[in-house]
Every structure is written in structure tokens, then in C-alpha cells.
Design a protein around this motif. Structure first.
Motif, PDB file in Angstrom:
ATOM      1  N   ILE A 133       0.811  -1.220   0.000  1.00  0.00           N
ATOM      2  CA  ILE A 133       0.000   0.000   0.000  1.00  0.00           C
ATOM      3  C   ILE A 133       0.845   1.270   0.000  1.00  0.00           C
ATOM      4  CG2 ILE A 133      -1.879  -1.212   1.149  1.00  0.00           C
ATOM      5  CD1 ILE A 133      -1.174   0.349   3.719  1.00  0.00           C
ATOM      6  N   VAL A 134       2.169   1.117   0.232  1.00  0.00           N
ATOM      7  CA  VAL A 134       3.025   2.304   0.295  1.00  0.00           C
ATOM      8  C   VAL A 134       3.083   3.064  -1.027  1.00  0.00           C
ATOM      9  CG1 VAL A 134       5.412   3.096   0.637  1.00  0.00           C
ATOM     10  CG2 VAL A 134       4.388   1.459   2.231  1.00  0.00           C
ATOM     11  N   PRO A 135       3.197   2.417  -2.202  1.00  0.00           N
ATOM     12  CA  PRO A 135       3.367   3.177  -3.438  1.00  0.00           C
ATOM     13  C   PRO A 135       2.200   4.079  -3.843  1.00  0.00           C
ATOM     14  CG  PRO A 135       4.159   0.942  -3.726  1.00  0.00           C
ATOM     15  CD  PRO A 135       3.430   0.980  -2.416  1.00  0.00           C
ATOM     16  N   ASP A 136       1.052   3.973  -3.188  1.00  0.00           N
ATOM     17  CA  ASP A 136      -0.047   4.891  -3.510  1.00  0.00           C
ATOM     18  C   ASP A 136      -0.738   5.395  -2.255  1.00  0.00           C
ATOM     19  OD1 ASP A 136      -2.006   6.391  -4.759  1.00  0.00           O
ATOM     20  OD2 ASP A 136      -3.271   4.672  -5.231  1.00  0.00           O
ATOM     21  N   ALA A 137      -1.343   4.510  -1.486  1.00  0.00           N
ATOM     22  CA  ALA A 137      -2.164   4.930  -0.341  1.00  0.00           C
ATOM     23  C   ALA A 137      -1.364   5.644   0.733  1.00  0.00           C
ATOM     24  CB  ALA A 137      -2.876   3.721   0.254  1.00  0.00           C
ATOM     25  N   VAL A 138      -0.047   5.424   0.751  1.00  0.00           N
ATOM     26  CA  VAL A 138       0.809   6.119   1.717  1.00  0.00           C
ATOM     27  C   VAL A 138       1.643   7.198   1.031  1.00  0.00           C
ATOM     28  CG1 VAL A 138       2.649   5.874   3.419  1.00  0.00           C
ATOM     29  CG2 VAL A 138       0.889   4.098   3.234  1.00  0.00           C
ATOM     30  N   SER A 139       2.248   6.863  -0.106  1.00  0.00           N
ATOM     31  CA  SER A 139       3.131   7.842  -0.761  1.00  0.00           C
ATOM     32  C   SER A 139       2.351   9.023  -1.337  1.00  0.00           C
ATOM     33  CB  SER A 139       3.953   7.178  -1.865  1.00  0.00           C
ATOM     34  OG  SER A 139       3.152   6.801  -2.962  1.00  0.00           O
ATOM     35  N   THR A 140       1.092   8.801  -1.739  1.00  0.00           N
ATOM     36  CA  THR A 140       0.297   9.913  -2.271  1.00  0.00           C
ATOM     37  C   THR A 140       0.032  10.981  -1.203  1.00  0.00           C
ATOM     38  OG1 THR A 140      -0.700   8.628  -4.061  1.00  0.00           O
ATOM     39  CG2 THR A 140      -1.918  10.563  -3.299  1.00  0.00           C
ATOM     40  N   PRO A 141      -0.494  10.622  -0.013  1.00  0.00           N
ATOM     41  CA  PRO A 141      -0.646  11.669   0.999  1.00  0.00           C
ATOM     42  C   PRO A 141       0.695  12.213   1.488  1.00  0.00           C
ATOM     43  CG  PRO A 141      -1.226   9.518   1.913  1.00  0.00           C
ATOM     44  CD  PRO A 141      -1.097   9.341   0.434  1.00  0.00           C
ATOM     45  N   TRP A 142       1.726  11.382   1.521  1.00  0.00           N
ATOM     46  CA  TRP A 142       3.050  11.852   1.923  1.00  0.00           C
ATOM     47  C   TRP A 142       3.510  12.994   1.013  1.00  0.00           C
ATOM     48  CZ3 TRP A 142       6.801  11.312   5.599  1.00  0.00           C
ATOM     49  CH2 TRP A 142       8.103  11.683   5.259  1.00  0.00           C
ATOM     50  N   ALA A 143       3.420  12.778  -0.296  1.00  0.00           N
ATOM     51  CA  ALA A 143       3.856  13.809  -1.238  1.00  0.00           C
ATOM     52  C   ALA A 143       2.910  15.008  -1.238  1.00  0.00           C
ATOM     53  CB  ALA A 143       3.961  13.220  -2.647  1.00  0.00           C
ATOM     54  N   ALA A 144       1.606  14.754  -1.064  1.00  0.00           N
ATOM     55  CA  ALA A 144       0.658  15.863  -0.994  1.00  0.00           C
ATOM     56  C   ALA A 144       0.974  16.776   0.182  1.00  0.00           C
ATOM     57  CB  ALA A 144      -0.772  15.330  -0.878  1.00  0.00           C
ATOM     58  N   ILE A 145       1.371  16.180   1.290  1.00  0.00           N
ATOM     59  CA  ILE A 145       1.646  16.932   2.522  1.00  0.00           C
ATOM     60  C   ILE A 145       3.012  17.600   2.475  1.00  0.00           C
ATOM     61  CG2 ILE A 145       2.128  16.638   4.992  1.00  0.00           C
ATOM     62  CD1 ILE A 145      -0.103  14.388   4.849  1.00  0.00           C
ATOM     63  N   THR A 146       4.047  16.833   2.108  1.00  0.00           N
ATOM     64  CA  THR A 146       5.411  17.343   2.209  1.00  0.00           C
ATOM     65  C   THR A 146       5.849  18.161   0.998  1.00  0.00           C
ATOM     66  OG1 THR A 146       6.349  15.305   1.265  1.00  0.00           O
ATOM     67  CG2 THR A 146       6.071  15.403   3.666  1.00  0.00           C
ATOM     68  N   GLU A 147       5.227  17.924  -0.170  1.00  0.00           N
ATOM     69  CA  GLU A 147       5.647  18.615  -1.389  1.00  0.00           C
ATOM     70  C   GLU A 147       4.584  19.603  -1.894  1.00  0.00           C
ATOM     71  OE1 GLU A 147       6.875  15.699  -4.251  1.00  0.00           O
ATOM     72  OE2 GLU A 147       8.159  14.655  -2.816  1.00  0.00           O
ATOM     73  N   THR A 148       3.421  19.090  -2.290  1.00  0.00           N
ATOM     74  CA  THR A 148       2.406  19.982  -2.880  1.00  0.00           C
ATOM     75  C   THR A 148       1.925  21.023  -1.882  1.00  0.00           C
ATOM     76  OG1 THR A 148       1.694  18.233  -4.385  1.00  0.00           O
ATOM     77  CG2 THR A 148       0.172  20.057  -4.042  1.00  0.00           C
ATOM     78  N   ALA A 149       1.609  20.605  -0.671  1.00  0.00           N
ATOM     79  CA  ALA A 149       1.157  21.556   0.353  1.00  0.00           C
ATOM     80  C   ALA A 149       2.316  22.188   1.104  1.00  0.00           C
ATOM     81  CB  ALA A 149       0.227  20.861   1.342  1.00  0.00           C
ATOM     82  N   ALA A 150       3.448  21.478   1.170  1.00  0.00           N
ATOM     83  CA  ALA A 150       4.625  21.937   1.922  1.00  0.00           C
ATOM     84  C   ALA A 150       4.235  22.360   3.343  1.00  0.00           C
ATOM     85  CB  ALA A 150       5.321  23.084   1.194  1.00  0.00           C
ATOM     86  N   VAL A 151       3.556  21.453   4.049  1.00  0.00           N
ATOM     87  CA  VAL A 151       3.088  21.736   5.413  1.00  0.00           C
ATOM     88  C   VAL A 151       4.290  21.945   6.334  1.00  0.00           C
ATOM     89  CG1 VAL A 151       1.859  20.794   7.403  1.00  0.00           C
ATOM     90  CG2 VAL A 151       0.938  20.471   5.102  1.00  0.00           C
ATOM     91  N   ARG A 152       4.214  23.010   7.116  1.00  0.00           N
ATOM     92  CA  ARG A 152       5.276  23.323   8.076  1.00  0.00           C
ATOM     93  C   ARG A 152       4.823  22.958   9.496  1.00  0.00           C
ATOM     94  NH1 ARG A 152       4.876  27.657   4.633  1.00  0.00           N
ATOM     95  NH2 ARG A 152       3.644  28.862   6.137  1.00  0.00           N
ATOM     96  N   PRO A 153       5.774  22.618  10.377  1.00  0.00           N
ATOM     97  CA  PRO A 153       5.403  22.321  11.767  1.00  0.00           C
ATOM     98  C   PRO A 153       4.611  23.469  12.381  1.00  0.00           C
ATOM     99  CG  PRO A 153       7.683  21.715  11.379  1.00  0.00           C
ATOM    100  CD  PRO A 153       7.224  22.450  10.144  1.00  0.00           C
ATOM    101  N   GLY A 154       3.529  23.119  13.069  1.00  0.00           N
ATOM    102  CA  GLY A 154       2.698  24.125  13.721  1.00  0.00           C
ATOM    103  C   GLY A 154       1.573  24.662  12.872  1.00  0.00           C
ATOM    104  N   GLU A 155       1.538  24.348  11.576  1.00  0.00           N
ATOM    105  CA  GLU A 155       0.433  24.822  10.736  1.00  0.00           C
ATOM    106  C   GLU A 155      -0.830  24.021  11.031  1.00  0.00           C
ATOM    107  OE1 GLU A 155       1.460  26.980   6.743  1.00  0.00           O
ATOM    108  OE2 GLU A 155       2.050  24.870   6.592  1.00  0.00           O
TER     109      GLU A 155
END
Length: 333
Positions: A133-155
């Protein structure tokens, strides 16, 4: 071998007996040990989604794949028979992105052939079903959070849809330090699960005051980042309404319906952004498998059911109708 195939022209789906494929030069044959059942597969089966590079003929579905290297194609010397691997979702070729199980045959089968460049080693401690499940169900939200949204600590963040992908988003947001994390889902069971996995607050999106409740949890301003892991127009409007000035709304769920913004000037006035997201880059899957191997993240509780390939239709039905409220279902050929 057996393969669960969709006729992209007629929409007919079934499990068929087909020849075991041989890998072309630069490709590898993998013995499938586990393959996820995803909402993307449902969209394919319903005719709502087709690959950019594949519009007709028989296609073996399944894009969340883990297994063992079985046979190397000519020129492949970086892998050995028996190596435990996951398969990255995207194959980059001729300047385009080709998705396994969407643009070329996937893992709802006993064997699959894929480019050697898409293979990622699995830590010995990680079961095949979790690795799958890592190549989609996990990596998709991972990239959405860390790259597309670039969420910072405390946001501050809100996640609409805490099912098979949004559940992992909650865990990843906790890992990267987002606060508060607000999980938004109409199902009480999903909201309870989100709290167990790291959400600070939960909201029912069907409540008339849902947006007001989200704003009250963020000092009246709204969230810095709002994620849609469902893919419906009504939710996308709710995301914008619950976002703070300068907020980012991230569309991850596939939506085949039109979206209308009645007052687009508000988007400009509050300087909000709408960003689309799809899949993940080549570094995401290796990074995540390393984190899982070290025990920094754990998605083992996400596996809600395992089905033999002959019962793939039952697995699809369980996902579509949320039988026992599954997170991820996997096929074990």
C-alpha cells in the motif's frame, strides 16, 4: 496464470486465465505477493477514469504491488531472483508518466512485468501487504503533505475523508508536526479511528455548522491547509470556506464532476490557493519504506482484509459499500 482484467472498451471485468508474461529488455517479472484494492480501481471499473496512454483493450488492474523478483529482462543486473520489492506507481518514459495498472498491466495477477527502474527494496521486517500500500495509499498523501502543500510544523490542517488515504494523511501530518489536525468525515467509525491515529479534533461535514466549528478550533481564521481526499464538488467548496487567508486547498481525491465557484473574487481577496495533487515523485517510496523499516511510521493496522485473487469481486464490493469500514483491502494471489 490468473489475472483480473477490465475491457476498457466494453467495461466487462473478470478473472481470466492468461499466459505468464516475459519481461522485455530493462524490465523485470515480479511474483505478486500482495496488491491493494483502491478507489482508483473503482473509478476505472465504473468508466469514470481512464489512463492517458491506454484507452482500449484488456487491462490488468491493480497499482499497489509488492512481491518477489522472479525473472530479469535483458540488461537488468541490479536485482536478483527472490529480492523483496515494492513497485513505484509511475514509470517515466518519453517525457510522460505511465501508471502501472492504469496505463499498463498491473498487479491483480499472479505475475506482473514492470520496468526495473520502478522497483524499490522492501525491508525484511515489513510484510508484503503493508509494503504493497506504500506506493499509492501512503506515498500519495506523503507527497501531498510534504511537497504539494509543503506543510510546516505548527500549521493548522483539516483532512476531508479519513478512509483508505486520508487515514494515512492524519498519521503523516502528526509525524511532520502539523497542529491542530482536524479530521472531517461523516462516518463516526472513521472519526473515532482518526482520533486514535493522531487527529486532535473531528468534525462531521454534514453538520450545518461544520465550517464554523473548524474556524472555532483555529482562532476564528480557518486552517492553513485543507486536504480533499474524497473528490466531490460540495467538499471542495467546504474546503475553501474553512480555509484561512493565504490558505492552501489541496485536491487529491479524483472528481469527475464539474466544480463551480460562485464568488471567485473571494478566492482573490483572501489570496487562497487551489492546488491539485497526483501520486508522488521517485524519492517518496524509498523514503517511506526506510521510515517504516526503522519503525518511525507504522501502517500495519490499515490492512482491513485479505482476499484471494478469485474473490476480487468481493473485495471490490467491500470497498465500494464500506463493509466493516475498511481502510485498505489487499489481494493475495
Amino acid at each position: 496464470m490468473l489475472a483480473a482484467q477490465l475491457d476498457l472498451g466494453t467495461g466487462v471485468f473478470g478473472v481470466n486465465e492468461v499466459p505468464i508474461p516475459d519481461p522485455q529488455p530493462g524490465w523485470v517479472r515480479v511474483k505478486v505477493r500482495a496488491c491493494g484494492v483502491c478507489l482508483t480501481d473503482l473509478h476505472m471499473l465504473k468508466g469514470e477514469l481512464r489512463g492517458i496512454h491506454r484507452q482500449d483493450g484488456l487491462l490488468t488492474l491493480g497499482h499497489e504491488i509488492a512481491g518477489e523478483v522472479d525473472l530479469l529482462g535483458e540488461g537488468v543486473d541490479t536485482w536478483r531472483q527472490g529480492d523483496r520489492v515494492a513497485i513505484a506507481l509511475l514509470h517515466y518514459k518519453d517525457g510522460g508518466e505511465f501508471t502501472v495498472g492504469v496505463d499498463f498491466d498491473g498487479g491483480w495477477a499472479e505475475y506482473v512485468v514492470v520496468p526495473a527502474s520502478t522497483l524499490v527494496a522492501i525491508p525484511d521486517s515489513l510484510p508484503f501487504d503493508v509494503a504493497a500500500i506504500v506506493p499509492d495509499a501512503v506515498s500519495t498523501p506523503w507527497a501531498a503533505i510534504t511537497e504539494t502543500a509543503a506543510v510546516r510544523p505548527g500549521e493548522s490542517v483539516a483532512v476531508w475523508g479519513v478512509g483508505g488515504v486520508g487515514t494515512h494523511a492524519v498519521q503523516i501530518l502528526r509525524f511532520v508536526g502539523a497542529a491542530p489536525i482536524i479530521a472531517v468525515d461523516p462516518l463516526p467509525e472513521a472519526r473515532d479511528r482518526a482520533l486514535r491515529l493522531g487527529a486532535d479534533f473531528v468534525i462531521d461535514p454534514c453538520a450545518e455548522d461544520a465550517v464554523e466549528k473548524i474556524k472555532s478550533l483555529t482562532g476564528g481564521t480557518g486552517v492553513n491547509v485543507a486536504f480533499d481526499f474524497v473528490g466531490t464538488s460540495s467538499i471542495e467548496l467546504q474546503l475553501l470556506a474553512a480555509s484561512a487567508p493565504f490558505g492552501r486547498t489541496i485536491w487529491v481525491g479524483a472528481n469527475s464532476k464539474p466544480f463551480t465557484l460562485d464568488v471567485p473574487g473571494i478566492l482573490l481577496f483572501f489570496r487562497q490557493q487551489i492546488r491539485g495533487h497526483y501520486a508522488s515523485g521517485p524519492a517518496a517510496v524509498p523514503d517511506l519504506l526506510r521510515l517504516l523499516g526503522l519503525g518511525r511510521l507504522d501502517f500495519s493496522t490499515s490492512i482491513s482484509g485479505r482476499f484471494p485473487l478469485s474473490e476480487i469481486s468481493t473485495a471490490i464490493e467491500h470497498l465500494e459499500y464500506k463493509v466493516d469500514n475498511p481502510v485498505r483491502l489487499v489481494v493475495v494471489p
